[in-house]
Design a protein around this motif. Sequence first.
Motif, mmCIF file in Angstrom:
data_model
loop_
_atom_site.group_PDB
_atom_site.id
_atom_site.type_symbol
_atom_site.label_atom_id
_atom_site.label_comp_id
_atom_site.label_asym_id
_atom_site.label_seq_id
_atom_site.Cartn_x
_atom_site.Cartn_y
_atom_site.Cartn_z
ATOM 1 N N ARG A 112 -52.465 -6.205 30.460
ATOM 2 C CA ARG A 112 -53.440 -7.276 30.667
ATOM 3 C C ARG A 112 -53.238 -7.763 32.094
ATOM 4 O O ARG A 112 -52.204 -8.360 32.424
ATOM 5 N N LEU A 113 -54.207 -7.490 32.962
ATOM 6 C CA LEU A 113 -54.112 -7.825 34.381
ATOM 7 C C LEU A 113 -55.373 -8.539 34.831
ATOM 8 O O LEU A 113 -56.364 -8.599 34.109
ATOM 9 N N ARG A 114 -55.322 -9.038 36.014
ATOM 10 C CA ARG A 114 -56.452 -9.748 36.613
ATOM 11 C C ARG A 114 -57.120 -8.827 37.635
ATOM 12 O O ARG A 114 -56.421 -8.210 38.450
ATOM 13 N N LEU A 115 -58.418 -8.722 37.573
ATOM 14 C CA LEU A 115 -59.186 -7.948 38.549
ATOM 15 C C LEU A 115 -59.933 -8.928 39.434
ATOM 16 O O LEU A 115 -60.779 -9.684 38.966
ATOM 17 N N VAL A 116 -59.584 -8.919 40.715
ATOM 18 C CA VAL A 116 -60.225 -9.792 41.697
ATOM 19 C C VAL A 116 -61.016 -8.892 42.644
ATOM 20 O O VAL A 116 -60.463 -7.936 43.194
ATOM 21 N N THR A 117 -62.275 -9.197 42.796
ATOM 22 C CA THR A 117 -63.143 -8.392 43.656
ATOM 23 C C THR A 117 -63.570 -9.223 44.853
ATOM 24 O O THR A 117 -64.001 -10.370 44.701
ATOM 25 N N SER A 118 -63.444 -8.631 46.043
ATOM 26 C CA SER A 118 -63.864 -9.333 47.265
ATOM 27 C C SER A 118 -65.394 -9.338 47.340
ATOM 28 O O SER A 118 -66.069 -8.686 46.538
ATOM 29 N N GLU A 119 -65.910 -10.053 48.310
ATOM 30 C CA GLU A 119 -67.355 -10.056 48.520
ATOM 31 C C GLU A 119 -67.798 -8.655 48.907
ATOM 32 O O GLU A 119 -67.045 -7.884 49.495
ATOM 33 N N ASP A 120 -69.044 -8.331 48.605
ATOM 34 C CA ASP A 120 -69.601 -7.026 48.957
ATOM 35 C C ASP A 120 -69.849 -6.996 50.463
ATOM 36 O O ASP A 120 -70.626 -7.801 50.974
ATOM 37 N N PRO A 121 -69.163 -6.127 51.204
ATOM 38 C CA PRO A 121 -69.351 -6.098 52.661
ATOM 39 C C PRO A 121 -70.742 -5.589 53.022
ATOM 40 O O PRO A 121 -71.352 -4.819 52.278
ATOM 41 N N TYR A 129 -61.218 -4.010 45.205
ATOM 42 C CA TYR A 129 -60.914 -4.267 43.807
ATOM 43 C C TYR A 129 -59.393 -4.393 43.749
ATOM 44 O O TYR A 129 -58.682 -3.408 43.935
ATOM 45 N N ILE A 130 -58.933 -5.602 43.527
ATOM 46 C CA ILE A 130 -57.494 -5.873 43.567
ATOM 47 C C ILE A 130 -57.020 -6.196 42.163
ATOM 48 O O ILE A 130 -57.525 -7.118 41.514
ATOM 49 N N ILE A 131 -56.062 -5.415 41.702
ATOM 50 C CA ILE A 131 -55.474 -5.633 40.389
ATOM 51 C C ILE A 131 -54.168 -6.396 40.607
ATOM 52 O O ILE A 131 -53.415 -6.086 41.525
ATOM 53 N N THR A 132 -53.935 -7.414 39.803
ATOM 54 C CA THR A 132 -52.749 -8.252 39.997
ATOM 55 C C THR A 132 -52.295 -8.842 38.668
ATOM 56 O O THR A 132 -53.077 -8.947 37.718
ATOM 57 N N ASN A 133 -51.027 -9.232 38.645
ATOM 58 C CA ASN A 133 -50.521 -9.992 37.500
ATOM 59 C C ASN A 133 -50.362 -11.472 37.872
ATOM 60 O O ASN A 133 -49.795 -12.245 37.117
ATOM 61 N N ASP A 134 -50.865 -11.848 39.032
ATOM 62 C CA ASP A 134 -50.855 -13.251 39.476
ATOM 63 C C ASP A 134 -52.014 -13.964 38.776
ATOM 64 O O ASP A 134 -53.168 -13.773 39.127
ATOM 65 N N LYS A 135 -51.671 -14.775 37.816
ATOM 66 C CA LYS A 135 -52.703 -15.456 37.029
ATOM 67 C C LYS A 135 -52.946 -16.882 37.499
ATOM 68 O O LYS A 135 -53.755 -17.594 36.926
ATOM 69 N N HIS A 136 -52.256 -17.294 38.561
ATOM 70 C CA HIS A 136 -52.339 -18.685 38.979
ATOM 71 C C HIS A 136 -53.013 -18.915 40.333
ATOM 72 O O HIS A 136 -53.652 -19.946 40.521
ATOM 73 N N SER A 137 -52.870 -17.991 41.268
ATOM 74 C CA SER A 137 -53.445 -18.193 42.605
ATOM 75 C C SER A 137 -54.964 -18.149 42.554
ATOM 76 O O SER A 137 -55.552 -17.472 41.706
ATOM 77 N N GLN A 138 -55.577 -18.844 43.484
ATOM 78 C CA GLN A 138 -57.026 -18.825 43.583
ATOM 79 C C GLN A 138 -57.492 -17.449 44.068
ATOM 80 O O GLN A 138 -56.773 -16.748 44.775
#
Length: 173
Positions: A112-121, A129-138
């Motif tokens: 169970r991970l977090r998928l954070v996607t940047s703005e579309d350039p 597409y950044i996969i992370t286990n950081d569930k707290h950072s903005q």
Amino acid sequence: PWQVLMFAVQTRRGRAIPVYFKIITYPIEKDSQNIFIIEAIEAFVACIGCRPKLVFDRGFACPSIIKHLAQQKHIFYIRIKGGKYVKVGSAAPGQARTVVGNDLMVTAYGLRLRLVTSEDPCNGNEPWYIITNDKHSQRETIIDRYYFRFEIEEFFKDAKWVQGLEWTRFNKI
């Protein structure tokens, strides 16, 4: 015949400061590169005596490394390819590039991970597409952390230039 695994501190001033490296020599046995990387991460953490947030490029997006990082409770940020399959809730798995939303929990690599996607350039490239286990950072903080990973690329470019190797390709020892 060899590759360098470099750990560096982000300065947020354009260049990273290398603090630790390990060298792997080829040829190697199948899957031993991932073992080498995992051992280097743990040696680095033992050397510095703390657990920094680890930022990796796409070359580190493999199950054994990601599972190890999660099991050892390392906070990590790894860019994945848009074609990587992730699962959102009870929906069928789909490619990261087709997921609706730019910050959500997914199942990937069996975790169970977090998928954070940047703005579309605007330049035609895909977003990150950044996969992370950081569930707290903005979300913006996570994208920022990944952005400053490129400081190490600038360091390597500088080092090659200083040594007069910027246009050199090594084919033999």
